[in-house]
Design a protein around this motif. Structure first.
Motif: not given
Length: 137
Positions: A22-34
């Motif tokens: 399950l891909l969440t908007d939060r995971e996408i944002a955190m991955a972009m930052a990390a």
């Protein structure tokens, strides 16, 4: 895709149609930052990892709340007996359902409290996400 469809979580399925993540908007944002990369440079498979928590149509609302609280998650894929996606249920969906009964305001508050705890408060020392500290992937 999550922005256009106003969805906070998108199911990821394998070629057989079974839910694998399950891909969440939060995971996408955190991955972009990390990773210090844009979303167009991050592959979905880079964000998948760990145990997939899911529910079935036969689970009670109380069961779903409990899964969300203990796993500290905001969305659950709903799957059939063969693991095929039927939908995604969110904490917001459950809050709306609670207005019709089946869950108490206390259950909602306890779930929100669990979601709001820090890793230090829960004893989690390493982020659950496989991509944290993996900027070179």
């Amino acid at each position: 895709m999550t922005y256009e469809s106003d969805q906070g979580a998108i199911p990821v399925v394998n070629p057989e149609g079974k839910v694998v993540g399950l891909l969440t908007d939060r995971e996408i944002a955190m991955a972009m930052a990390a990773k210090n990369r844009g979303s167009a440079q991050i592959l979905v498979r880079e964000l998948l990892g760990g145990e997939l928590v899911q529910c079935t149509p036969d689970d009670t609302i109380a069961d779903v709340f409990q899964k969300m609280k203990t796993q500290r998650i905001r969305n659950l894929p709903v799957v059939d007996a063969d693991g095929h996606i039927l939908g995604v249920i969110s904490l917001e969906d459950l809050a709306h359902a609670s207005l019709q009964g089946g869950v108490t305001p206390d259950q909602i508050v306890l779930t929100l409290q669990a979601l709001g705890k820090t890793r230090a408060e829960t004893g989690e020392t390493v982020p659950r996400w496989p991509w944290v500290n993996a900027a070179s992937r």
